[in-house]
Design an enzyme around this catalytic site. Structure first.
Site, PDB file in Angstrom:
ATOM      1  N   LYS A   1     -79.329  47.907 -67.377  1.00  0.00           N
ATOM      2  CA  LYS A   1     -78.796  46.831 -68.226  1.00  0.00           C
ATOM      3  C   LYS A   1     -77.500  47.286 -68.895  1.00  0.00           C
ATOM      4  O   LYS A   1     -76.533  46.517 -68.983  1.00  0.00           O
ATOM      5  CB  LYS A   1     -79.828  46.406 -69.282  1.00  0.00           C
ATOM      6  CG  LYS A   1     -79.325  45.245 -70.149  1.00  0.00           C
ATOM      7  CD  LYS A   1     -80.264  44.858 -71.277  1.00  0.00           C
ATOM      8  CE  LYS A   1     -79.588  43.818 -72.184  1.00  0.00           C
ATOM      9  NZ  LYS A   1     -80.283  43.601 -73.463  1.00  0.00           N
TER      10      LYS A   1
ATOM     11  N   GLU B   1     -74.507  36.401 -94.620  1.00  0.00           N
ATOM     12  CA  GLU B   1     -74.648  35.089 -94.004  1.00  0.00           C
ATOM     13  C   GLU B   1     -73.593  34.934 -92.913  1.00  0.00           C
ATOM     14  O   GLU B   1     -72.412  35.207 -93.159  1.00  0.00           O
ATOM     15  CB  GLU B   1     -74.457  34.017 -95.077  1.00  0.00           C
ATOM     16  CG  GLU B   1     -75.343  32.816 -94.872  1.00  0.00           C
ATOM     17  CD  GLU B   1     -74.993  31.698 -95.830  1.00  0.00           C
ATOM     18  OE1 GLU B   1     -74.998  30.540 -95.398  1.00  0.00           O
ATOM     19  OE2 GLU B   1     -74.672  32.014 -97.005  1.00  0.00           O
TER      20      GLU B   1
ATOM     21  N   ASP C   1     -83.906  38.413 -73.229  1.00  0.00           N
ATOM     22  CA  ASP C   1     -83.923  39.138 -71.949  1.00  0.00           C
ATOM     23  C   ASP C   1     -85.011  38.665 -70.965  1.00  0.00           C
ATOM     24  O   ASP C   1     -84.732  38.557 -69.778  1.00  0.00           O
ATOM     25  CB  ASP C   1     -84.052  40.649 -72.176  1.00  0.00           C
ATOM     26  CG  ASP C   1     -82.732  41.302 -72.561  1.00  0.00           C
ATOM     27  OD1 ASP C   1     -81.671  40.805 -72.117  1.00  0.00           O
ATOM     28  OD2 ASP C   1     -82.744  42.300 -73.295  1.00  0.00           O
TER      29      ASP C   1
ATOM     30  N   SER D   1     -75.266  46.019 -87.941  1.00  0.00           N
ATOM     31  CA  SER D   1     -76.315  45.202 -87.322  1.00  0.00           C
ATOM     32  C   SER D   1     -77.678  45.644 -87.802  1.00  0.00           C
ATOM     33  O   SER D   1     -77.922  46.838 -87.969  1.00  0.00           O
ATOM     34  CB  SER D   1     -76.247  45.331 -85.802  1.00  0.00           C
ATOM     35  OG  SER D   1     -77.324  44.630 -85.210  1.00  0.00           O
TER      36      SER D   1
ATOM     37  N   PHE E   1     -84.635  43.056 -75.346  1.00  0.00           N
ATOM     38  CA  PHE E   1     -85.011  42.345 -76.575  1.00  0.00           C
ATOM     39  C   PHE E   1     -84.539  40.910 -76.457  1.00  0.00           C
ATOM     40  O   PHE E   1     -83.937  40.520 -75.444  1.00  0.00           O
ATOM     41  CB  PHE E   1     -84.403  43.041 -77.803  1.00  0.00           C
ATOM     42  CG  PHE E   1     -82.884  43.008 -77.844  1.00  0.00           C
ATOM     43  CD1 PHE E   1     -82.212  42.018 -78.534  1.00  0.00           C
ATOM     44  CD2 PHE E   1     -82.136  43.971 -77.168  1.00  0.00           C
ATOM     45  CE1 PHE E   1     -80.807  41.978 -78.559  1.00  0.00           C
ATOM     46  CE2 PHE E   1     -80.740  43.940 -77.193  1.00  0.00           C
ATOM     47  CZ  PHE E   1     -80.081  42.936 -77.890  1.00  0.00           C
TER      48      PHE E   1
ATOM     49  N   ASP F   1     -71.432  40.588 -82.390  1.00  0.00           N
ATOM     50  CA  ASP F   1     -71.978  39.242 -82.492  1.00  0.00           C
ATOM     51  C   ASP F   1     -72.156  38.726 -81.085  1.00  0.00           C
ATOM     52  O   ASP F   1     -71.225  38.748 -80.272  1.00  0.00           O
ATOM     53  CB  ASP F   1     -71.100  38.305 -83.324  1.00  0.00           C
ATOM     54  CG  ASP F   1     -71.926  37.112 -83.811  1.00  0.00           C
ATOM     55  OD1 ASP F   1     -72.940  37.337 -84.511  1.00  0.00           O
ATOM     56  OD2 ASP F   1     -71.601  35.966 -83.471  1.00  0.00           O
TER      57      ASP F   1
ATOM     58  N   ARG G   1     -72.774  43.185 -73.219  1.00  0.00           N
ATOM     59  CA  ARG G   1     -72.468  44.237 -74.199  1.00  0.00           C
ATOM     60  C   ARG G   1     -71.772  45.413 -73.509  1.00  0.00           C
ATOM     61  O   ARG G   1     -70.843  46.010 -74.065  1.00  0.00           O
ATOM     62  CB  ARG G   1     -73.790  44.662 -74.863  1.00  0.00           C
ATOM     63  CG  ARG G   1     -73.681  45.658 -75.988  1.00  0.00           C
ATOM     64  CD  ARG G   1     -74.935  45.675 -76.855  1.00  0.00           C
ATOM     65  NE  ARG G   1     -75.117  44.388 -77.545  1.00  0.00           N
ATOM     66  CZ  ARG G   1     -76.057  43.491 -77.222  1.00  0.00           C
ATOM     67  NH1 ARG G   1     -76.946  43.747 -76.290  1.00  0.00           N
ATOM     68  NH2 ARG G   1     -76.097  42.338 -77.864  1.00  0.00           N
TER      69      ARG G   1
END
Ligand code: ITT
Ligand code: MG
Length: 198
Positions: A178, A42, A158, A11, A155, A71, A184
């Site tokens: 969080k 891509e 959020d 990432s 980020f 992802d 996540r």
């Protein structure tokens, strides 16, 4: 199963790296794919799963290390699940602020009851670039889209994501909070189980 003291994180998103490293603790060191390459693959898949696998394979190929990919995205009910896998590219690559502005505009006159949304996260772990059996874990986080941005933490989307179980936006949660309840966090809890960590 595999040497998990070091993993490359497939990432280029610093927010993800910070959250995932905090969740994994000190036993596993996440190295950013940015150490190896600045070229982003891509994301041609039609699902979170396909894009996560594609990113993980690419990072394993470039780094020679086992690779973890994340992802993720925001699926908004009123928009039929959009922006979904296209969340990062919602405002044509202009970044988080433009994405948020576009989302607020798309929901301008939409009443409270129809502003439901969920964050989605798929984690994919491959032992090597051609791994025939990637480990896949997913997590969802239900909330609502606010009428204006609020909060400074986190980020991406959020500041627009209202967290019903805490009565704040997800950018108003402390990072530690969080990381206990997010999409996540849920995906990572499953991954830890699968790997026999903790
Ligand atoms: O593909 P990589 O390099 O990992 O980084 P990315 O930012 O492009 O990541 P994605 O393709 O998975 O797109 C995810 C989008 O969803 C947003 N997103 C994902 N998780 C989020 C979270 O916890 N809080 C806020 N926004 C999030 C994020 O800002 C992106 O716009
Ligand atoms: Mg991306």
């Amino acid at each position: 199963m595999m040497n998990l003291t070091q993993l490359v994180l497939a990432s280029h998103n610093a927010g993800k790296l910070k959250e995932l490293q905090a969740m994994l603790g000190e036993s596993v060191q996440l190295r950013s794919i940015g150490e190896f390459s600045q070229v982003e693959p891509e994301e041609t898949g039609l699902s979170f799963v396909e894009n996560a696998i594609l990113k993980a394979r690419n990072a394993a190929r470039i780094s020679g290390l086992p690779a973890l990919a994340d992802d993720s995205g925001l699926a908004v009910d009123f928009l039929g699940g959009a922006p979904g896998i296209y969340s990062a590219r919602y405002a044509d690559g202009q970044g988080d602020a433009a994405n948020n502005a576009k989302l607020l505009d798309a929901l301008k006159d939409v009443p409270e009851a129809e502003r439901g949304a969920q964050f989605v996260c798929v984690l994919a772990l491959v032992r090597h670039a051609d791994d025939p059996l990637p480990i896949l874990c997913e997590g969802l986080w239900h909330g609502r889209i606010l009428h204006a941005a609020s909060g400074e933490h986190g980020f991406g989307y959020d500041p627009l994501f209202w967290v019903p179980e805490r009565n704040v936006s997800s950018a108003e949660l402390s990072p530690a909070d969080k990381n206990q309840i997010s999409h996540r966090a849920r995906a990572m809890a499953l991954l830890r189980q699968r790997l026999g960590l903790k």
